[in-house]
Design an enzyme around this catalytic site. Sequence first.
Site, PDB file in Angstrom:
ATOM      1  N   GLY A  31       0.806  -1.217   0.000  1.00  0.00           N
ATOM      2  CA  GLY A  31       0.000   0.000   0.000  1.00  0.00           C
ATOM      3  C   GLY A  31       0.836   1.262   0.000  1.00  0.00           C
ATOM      4  O   GLY A  31       2.033   1.219  -0.278  1.00  0.00           O
ATOM      5  N   HIS A  34       2.163   4.520  -5.148  1.00  0.00           N
ATOM      6  CA  HIS A  34       2.710   5.635  -5.929  1.00  0.00           C
ATOM      7  C   HIS A  34       2.858   5.164  -7.370  1.00  0.00           C
ATOM      8  O   HIS A  34       2.449   4.039  -7.708  1.00  0.00           O
ATOM      9  CB  HIS A  34       4.038   6.097  -5.319  1.00  0.00           C
ATOM     10  CG  HIS A  34       4.997   4.964  -5.065  1.00  0.00           C
ATOM     11  ND1 HIS A  34       5.572   4.247  -6.088  1.00  0.00           N
ATOM     12  CD2 HIS A  34       5.452   4.399  -3.913  1.00  0.00           C
ATOM     13  CE1 HIS A  34       6.360   3.315  -5.580  1.00  0.00           C
ATOM     14  NE2 HIS A  34       6.294   3.378  -4.255  1.00  0.00           N
ATOM     15  N   GLY A  36       5.266   4.045  -9.011  1.00  0.00           N
ATOM     16  CA  GLY A  36       5.998   2.784  -9.181  1.00  0.00           C
ATOM     17  C   GLY A  36       5.044   1.603  -9.150  1.00  0.00           C
ATOM     18  O   GLY A  36       5.041   0.743 -10.044  1.00  0.00           O
ATOM     19  N   HIS A  37       4.178   1.578  -8.131  1.00  0.00           N
ATOM     20  CA  HIS A  37       3.185   0.501  -8.025  1.00  0.00           C
ATOM     21  C   HIS A  37       2.245   0.528  -9.232  1.00  0.00           C
ATOM     22  O   HIS A  37       1.913  -0.503  -9.797  1.00  0.00           O
ATOM     23  CB  HIS A  37       2.320   0.690  -6.769  1.00  0.00           C
ATOM     24  CG  HIS A  37       3.068   0.626  -5.474  1.00  0.00           C
ATOM     25  ND1 HIS A  37       3.219   1.711  -4.656  1.00  0.00           N
ATOM     26  CD2 HIS A  37       3.709  -0.400  -4.853  1.00  0.00           C
ATOM     27  CE1 HIS A  37       3.894   1.361  -3.574  1.00  0.00           C
ATOM     28  NE2 HIS A  37       4.216   0.096  -3.670  1.00  0.00           N
ATOM     29  N   GLN A  61       7.879  -9.523   7.769  1.00  0.00           N
ATOM     30  CA  GLN A  61       9.069  -9.097   7.020  1.00  0.00           C
ATOM     31  C   GLN A  61       9.730  -7.853   7.612  1.00  0.00           C
ATOM     32  O   GLN A  61      10.747  -7.392   7.100  1.00  0.00           O
ATOM     33  CB  GLN A  61       8.751  -8.895   5.542  1.00  0.00           C
ATOM     34  CG  GLN A  61       7.943  -7.656   5.223  1.00  0.00           C
ATOM     35  CD  GLN A  61       7.509  -7.628   3.779  1.00  0.00           C
ATOM     36  OE1 GLN A  61       6.698  -8.439   3.348  1.00  0.00           O
ATOM     37  NE2 GLN A  61       8.058  -6.714   3.003  1.00  0.00           N
ATOM     38  N   GLY A 147       8.869  -4.995  -8.852  1.00  0.00           N
ATOM     39  CA  GLY A 147       9.703  -3.874  -9.284  1.00  0.00           C
ATOM     40  C   GLY A 147      11.194  -4.169  -9.123  1.00  0.00           C
ATOM     41  O   GLY A 147      11.606  -4.771  -8.125  1.00  0.00           O
ATOM     42  N   GLN A 148      11.953  -3.711 -10.083  1.00  0.00           N
ATOM     43  CA  GLN A 148      13.425  -3.795  -9.983  1.00  0.00           C
ATOM     44  C   GLN A 148      13.934  -3.017  -8.775  1.00  0.00           C
ATOM     45  O   GLN A 148      15.018  -3.263  -8.272  1.00  0.00           O
ATOM     46  CB  GLN A 148      14.055  -3.244 -11.274  1.00  0.00           C
ATOM     47  CG  GLN A 148      15.573  -3.386 -11.301  1.00  0.00           C
ATOM     48  CD  GLN A 148      16.214  -2.537 -12.376  1.00  0.00           C
ATOM     49  OE1 GLN A 148      15.669  -2.432 -13.484  1.00  0.00           O
ATOM     50  NE2 GLN A 148      17.350  -1.930 -12.072  1.00  0.00           N
ATOM     51  N   SER A 185       9.236   5.529  -3.495  1.00  0.00           N
ATOM     52  CA  SER A 185       9.093   4.560  -2.423  1.00  0.00           C
ATOM     53  C   SER A 185       8.033   5.065  -1.452  1.00  0.00           C
ATOM     54  O   SER A 185       7.910   6.276  -1.234  1.00  0.00           O
ATOM     55  CB  SER A 185      10.428   4.426  -1.680  1.00  0.00           C
ATOM     56  OG  SER A 185      10.219   3.831  -0.417  1.00  0.00           O
ATOM     57  N   SER A 186       7.290   4.138  -0.893  1.00  0.00           N
ATOM     58  CA  SER A 186       6.259   4.523   0.081  1.00  0.00           C
ATOM     59  C   SER A 186       6.888   5.226   1.268  1.00  0.00           C
ATOM     60  O   SER A 186       6.255   6.041   1.938  1.00  0.00           O
ATOM     61  CB  SER A 186       5.505   3.287   0.582  1.00  0.00           C
ATOM     62  OG  SER A 186       4.973   2.586  -0.510  1.00  0.00           O
TER      63      SER A 186
HETATM   64  P1  AMP Z   1       6.007  -2.387  -1.723  1.00  0.00           P
HETATM   65  O1  AMP Z   1       4.637  -1.846  -1.568  1.00  0.00           O
HETATM   66  O2  AMP Z   1       7.085  -1.436  -1.332  1.00  0.00           O
HETATM   67  O3  AMP Z   1       6.155  -3.751  -1.092  1.00  0.00           O
HETATM   68  O4  AMP Z   1       6.225  -2.610  -3.273  1.00  0.00           O
HETATM   69  C1  AMP Z   1       5.335  -3.391  -4.031  1.00  0.00           C
HETATM   70  C2  AMP Z   1       5.928  -3.633  -5.380  1.00  0.00           C
HETATM   71  O5  AMP Z   1       6.130  -2.382  -6.044  1.00  0.00           O
HETATM   72  C3  AMP Z   1       7.300  -4.314  -5.322  1.00  0.00           C
HETATM   73  O6  AMP Z   1       7.398  -5.251  -6.379  1.00  0.00           O
HETATM   74  C4  AMP Z   1       8.247  -3.162  -5.513  1.00  0.00           C
HETATM   75  O7  AMP Z   1       9.495  -3.537  -6.051  1.00  0.00           O
HETATM   76  C5  AMP Z   1       7.464  -2.297  -6.494  1.00  0.00           C
HETATM   77  N1  AMP Z   1       7.974  -0.922  -6.464  1.00  0.00           N
HETATM   78  C6  AMP Z   1       8.137  -0.138  -5.373  1.00  0.00           C
HETATM   79  N2  AMP Z   1       8.679   1.052  -5.717  1.00  0.00           N
HETATM   80  C7  AMP Z   1       8.871   1.010  -7.056  1.00  0.00           C
HETATM   81  C8  AMP Z   1       9.396   1.920  -8.011  1.00  0.00           C
HETATM   82  N3  AMP Z   1       9.855   3.121  -7.664  1.00  0.00           N
HETATM   83  N4  AMP Z   1       9.420   1.536  -9.309  1.00  0.00           N
HETATM   84  C9  AMP Z   1       8.975   0.319  -9.677  1.00  0.00           C
HETATM   85  N5  AMP Z   1       8.458  -0.588  -8.832  1.00  0.00           N
HETATM   86  C10 AMP Z   1       8.407  -0.258  -7.534  1.00  0.00           C
END
Ligand code: AMP
Length: 279
Positions: A31, A34, A36-37, A61, A147-148, A185-186
Site C-alpha cells: 500500500g 505511488h 511505481g506501483h 518481514q 519492481g526492480q 518509495s512509500s
Molecule cells: P512495496 O509496496 O514497497 O512492497 O512494493 C510493491 C511492489 O512495487 C514491489 O514489487 C516493488 O518492487 C514495487 N515498487 C516499489 N517502488 C517502485 C518503483 N519506484 N518503481 C517500480 N516498482 C516499484
Amino acid sequence: MKIFTTRAELTQYLSQLKVQGKSIGFVATMGALHKGHISLIGTARKENDLVVCSIFVNPTQFNDPKDLERYPRPVEKDIELLKSAKCDILFMPDVKEMYPGKEKWHIELGYLDTVLEAAHRPGHYQGVTQIVYKLFSVVRPHRAYFGQKDYQQVKVITAMVRKKRLKVAMIMCPIIRDTDGLAMSSRNVHLSESERKTALALSKALKTTAKNFKTHSLSDLGKQAKEFLNNVDGLELEYFEICNPDTLKPMRAKRGQAVALVAARVGKTRLIDNVLLSA
Ligand code: AMP
C-alpha cells in the site's frame, strides 16, 4: 473494482473466472501506492485479462517494529488510485486473515539470503517469501509483477518459485523515479525537504557508476561511489556493491551485465536503490 478481505471469498471468485480461461496478473504491495506501483498495474493490465493487486503490510518481514508501526496506510487514497489504474480486484486482508495462528516458515535461499538486504535486515526475506507464497497460493496468478526497485527481492522470490515449482511467470518491471532521480518509495513520505535532497545522493552515485562502467575498473567504481556517499552529510551508507546480476555475488571481473546496489539511512528513513550496468 471488486474488493475482498478474506482468502476464501477471493479464491471462490477467482475460480469462476479461471474456469472461463481468464489470465491473471498479480501485483503484491504494502500500500501507500505511488507511480511505481501503478506502473506494475499498468504492465499487468496490458498482459493479462484480469489484474489482482494486494495491499498487506506484512508484519513478518519487518525486523524493526518502529518501521512497521510508522509504515504509511492511506487506504482510501490507494483504493482510488487502483480504480483509476483499472485494477480489477483488490485483496486487502487483515493480519489475522493471513496469520490465523502460530506457524513456522523457513525456506532455504542460500547465498541470496545472507548478503546485502538480508545481512542488514535479518529474517526479512523469510517474511517476504512467507507472505508471497501465501498470496500466490490464494491468487494462483499466471504472471506476477515485481519492481526492480527491490532487486534482491525479485531474485529471492524467483528462487522460491523454482524451489516450490510454482507455475507463475515472474516479471521484473523498471524502477520509476521522481523527476529529480529519487526512486519512488512509500517510505519517501517520511523524508523532510532537506532529507529528500540528501537522499538524491543515492541515485546520483548509481548514475555516475553506470556512466563510468565502461571506462573505469570495478574497484575504482566502488571506491568512488563509497567515497562520494560517505561524504554526504546526513547520509549513513549501509552498503554499495557491484554484483553479478543473477547470483548477487560481488563482481570481481567485468563480464556482461552487472548490478550496482545501494542502501543508506537518511534520518530515520532507510532507502535502497540500484541500477543495471552493461559494458
Ligand atoms: P512495496 O509496496 O514497497 O512492497 O512494493 C510493491 C511492489 O512495487 C514491489 O514489487 C516493488 O518492487 C514495487 N515498487 C516499489 N517502488 C517502485 C518503483 N519506484 N518503481 C517500480 N516498482 C516499484
